[in-house]
Design a protein around this motif. Structure first.
Motif, short mmCIF file in Angstrom:
data_model
loop_
_atom_site.label_atom_id
_atom_site.label_comp_id
_atom_site.label_asym_id
_atom_site.label_seq_id
_atom_site.Cartn_x
_atom_site.Cartn_y
_atom_site.Cartn_z
N ASP A 69 74.10 19.23 16.67
CA ASP A 69 73.77 18.27 15.43
C ASP A 69 74.81 18.78 14.36
N ALA A 70 75.57 18.03 13.90
CA ALA A 70 76.41 18.43 12.56
C ALA A 70 75.91 18.81 11.66
N LYS A 71 76.06 20.02 10.88
CA LYS A 71 75.79 20.31 9.47
C LYS A 71 76.75 20.34 8.70
N THR A 72 76.14 20.14 7.24
CA THR A 72 77.08 20.01 6.04
C THR A 72 76.91 21.38 5.26
N THR A 73 77.98 21.49 4.49
CA THR A 73 78.13 22.66 3.54
C THR A 73 78.58 22.14 2.22
N GLN A 74 77.65 22.32 1.20
CA GLN A 74 77.77 21.99 -0.21
C GLN A 74 77.67 23.12 -1.29
N PRO A 75 78.61 23.14 -2.25
CA PRO A 75 78.23 24.07 -3.27
C PRO A 75 76.74 23.82 -3.84
N PRO A 76 76.08 25.00 -4.16
CA PRO A 76 74.89 24.85 -4.72
C PRO A 76 74.67 23.98 -6.25
N SER A 77 75.75 24.31 -7.01
CA SER A 77 75.82 23.64 -8.24
C SER A 77 76.99 23.39 -8.91
N MET A 78 76.99 22.26 -9.60
CA MET A 78 78.09 21.80 -10.50
C MET A 78 78.03 21.50 -11.76
N ASP A 79 78.86 21.32 -12.78
CA ASP A 79 78.64 20.95 -13.94
C ASP A 79 79.78 19.83 -14.17
N CYS A 80 79.59 18.78 -15.16
CA CYS A 80 80.34 17.71 -15.50
C CYS A 80 80.21 17.35 -16.74
N ALA A 81 81.19 17.02 -17.44
CA ALA A 81 80.94 16.72 -19.05
C ALA A 81 80.92 14.95 -18.75
N GLU A 82 80.09 14.56 -19.85
CA GLU A 82 79.67 12.97 -19.61
C GLU A 82 80.90 12.25 -19.78
N GLY A 83 81.44 11.38 -19.09
CA GLY A 83 82.50 10.39 -19.21
C GLY A 83 83.50 10.83 -18.29
N ARG A 84 83.47 11.97 -17.71
CA ARG A 84 84.55 12.48 -16.67
C ARG A 84 83.98 12.21 -15.23
N ALA A 85 85.22 12.40 -14.46
CA ALA A 85 84.82 12.09 -13.16
C ALA A 85 83.99 13.35 -12.59
N ALA A 86 83.26 13.06 -11.64
CA ALA A 86 82.46 14.31 -10.97
C ALA A 86 82.93 13.98 -9.54
N ASN A 87 83.63 15.15 -8.96
CA ASN A 87 83.88 15.11 -7.59
C ASN A 87 83.09 16.41 -6.81
N LEU A 88 82.25 15.75 -5.97
CA LEU A 88 81.33 16.51 -5.06
C LEU A 88 81.74 16.85 -3.81
N PRO A 89 82.12 18.12 -3.32
CA PRO A 89 82.90 18.30 -2.04
C PRO A 89 81.77 18.68 -1.00
N CYS A 90 82.29 18.44 0.25
CA CYS A 90 81.21 18.68 1.23
C CYS A 90 81.95 18.91 2.63
N ASN A 91 81.67 19.96 3.17
CA ASN A 91 82.21 20.19 4.41
C ASN A 91 81.33 19.92 5.70
N HIS A 92 81.86 19.34 6.62
CA HIS A 92 80.98 18.83 8.13
C HIS A 92 81.91 19.02 9.01
N SER A 93 82.46 20.33 9.02
CA SER A 93 83.89 20.58 10.20
C SER A 93 83.11 20.48 11.57
N THR A 94 81.80 20.28 12.02
CA THR A 94 81.44 20.11 13.39
C THR A 94 81.06 18.62 13.56
N ILE A 95 81.50 17.76 12.85
CA ILE A 95 80.80 16.31 12.96
C ILE A 95 81.53 15.68 14.15
N SER A 96 80.74 14.96 14.83
CA SER A 96 81.26 14.17 16.01
C SER A 96 81.90 13.02 15.55
N GLY A 97 82.64 12.18 16.60
CA GLY A 97 83.35 11.01 16.21
C GLY A 97 82.73 9.81 15.84
#
Lengths: 111, 114
Positions: free
Chosen positions: A1-29
């Motif tokens: 089963d594919a699994k994901t990796t994410q950073p544990p925490s992030m901060d973002c200022a109100e009104g700004r864009a929040a970009n949340l990354p995710c790694n899923h290198s073993t994902i199937s087609g």
């Protein structure tokens, strides 16, 4: 089963864009990438999902790399109410509701 | 349209007691599932069902039973509660898993086993 990796925490200022990354290198087609968020201990709230192409809805945009090994959730104008734990999830198979949750990213939006 | 409804919202059990967590959906969804969430962790799949009369085990099925006699209902039974089953339980449903349909979650049932 594919699994994901994410950073544990992030901060973002109100009104700004929040970009949340995710790694899923073993994902199937045929496995979709889903994003949910959980505010306090409420039920997970659906945000967006995609297979190969970038997706956008009223809540967010999802950018998936061409090799599908990673993705980014974009909240274009974060508000204080977007403070939550965000889960990047791979939906396993085509005949189940099997979602493999990781520990997610705790997004803190500050004034 | 109530979505996914879970009852009870809070429950305290003594070790060895049995109980059933109820889950109902009014969206005519084929797929239903139960997850548990322990503090600081993501959700883990307990059991799932792809339609009435069909169930299967998820990642952490031990200590739990399910049945799916109707499309609308998917109860989760704890036959002999243990402190390790203290958790928040979430029920989920979707119309079908093909073409990446949305999965909807209930608001959770908080269970404490003492």
């Amino acid at each position: 089963d594919a699994k994901t990796t994410q950073p544990p925490s992030m901060d973002c200022a109100e009104g700004r864009a929040a970009n949340l990354p995710c790694n899923h290198s073993t994902i199937s087609g045929n496995e979709y990438v889903y994003w949910y968020r959980q505010i306090h201990s409420q039920g997970p709230q659906y945000i967006i999902h995609g297979l190969k192409n970038n997706e956008t809805n009223e809540m967010a945009s999802l950018i998936i790399t061409e090799d599908r090994k990673s993705s980014t959730l974009i909240l274009p104008h974060a508000t204080l109410r977007d403070t939550a734990v965000y889960y990047c999830i791979v939906r396993v198979g085509v005949n189940t509701d099997k979602l493999i949750f990781g520990t997610g990213t705790r997004l803190q939006v500050f004034p | 349209n109530a979505g996914v409804t879970q009852t009870p919202k809070f429950q305290v059990l003594k070790t060895g007691q049995s109980m059933t967590l109820q889950c109902a959906q009014d969206m005519n969804h084929e797929y239903m599932s139960w997850y548990r969430q322990d503090p600081g962790m993501g959700l883990r799949l307990i059991h799932y069902s792809v339609g009435a009369g069909i169930t299967d085990q998820g990642e952490v099925p031990n200590g739990y039973n399910v049945s799916r006699s109707t499309t609308e209902d998917f109860p989760l039974r704890l036959l002999s509660a243990a402190p390790s089953q203290t958790s928040v339980y979430f029920c989920a449903s979707s119309y079908s898993s093909t073409a990446g349909n949305t999965i909807y979650f209930g608001e959770g049932s908080w269970l404490t086993v003492v």
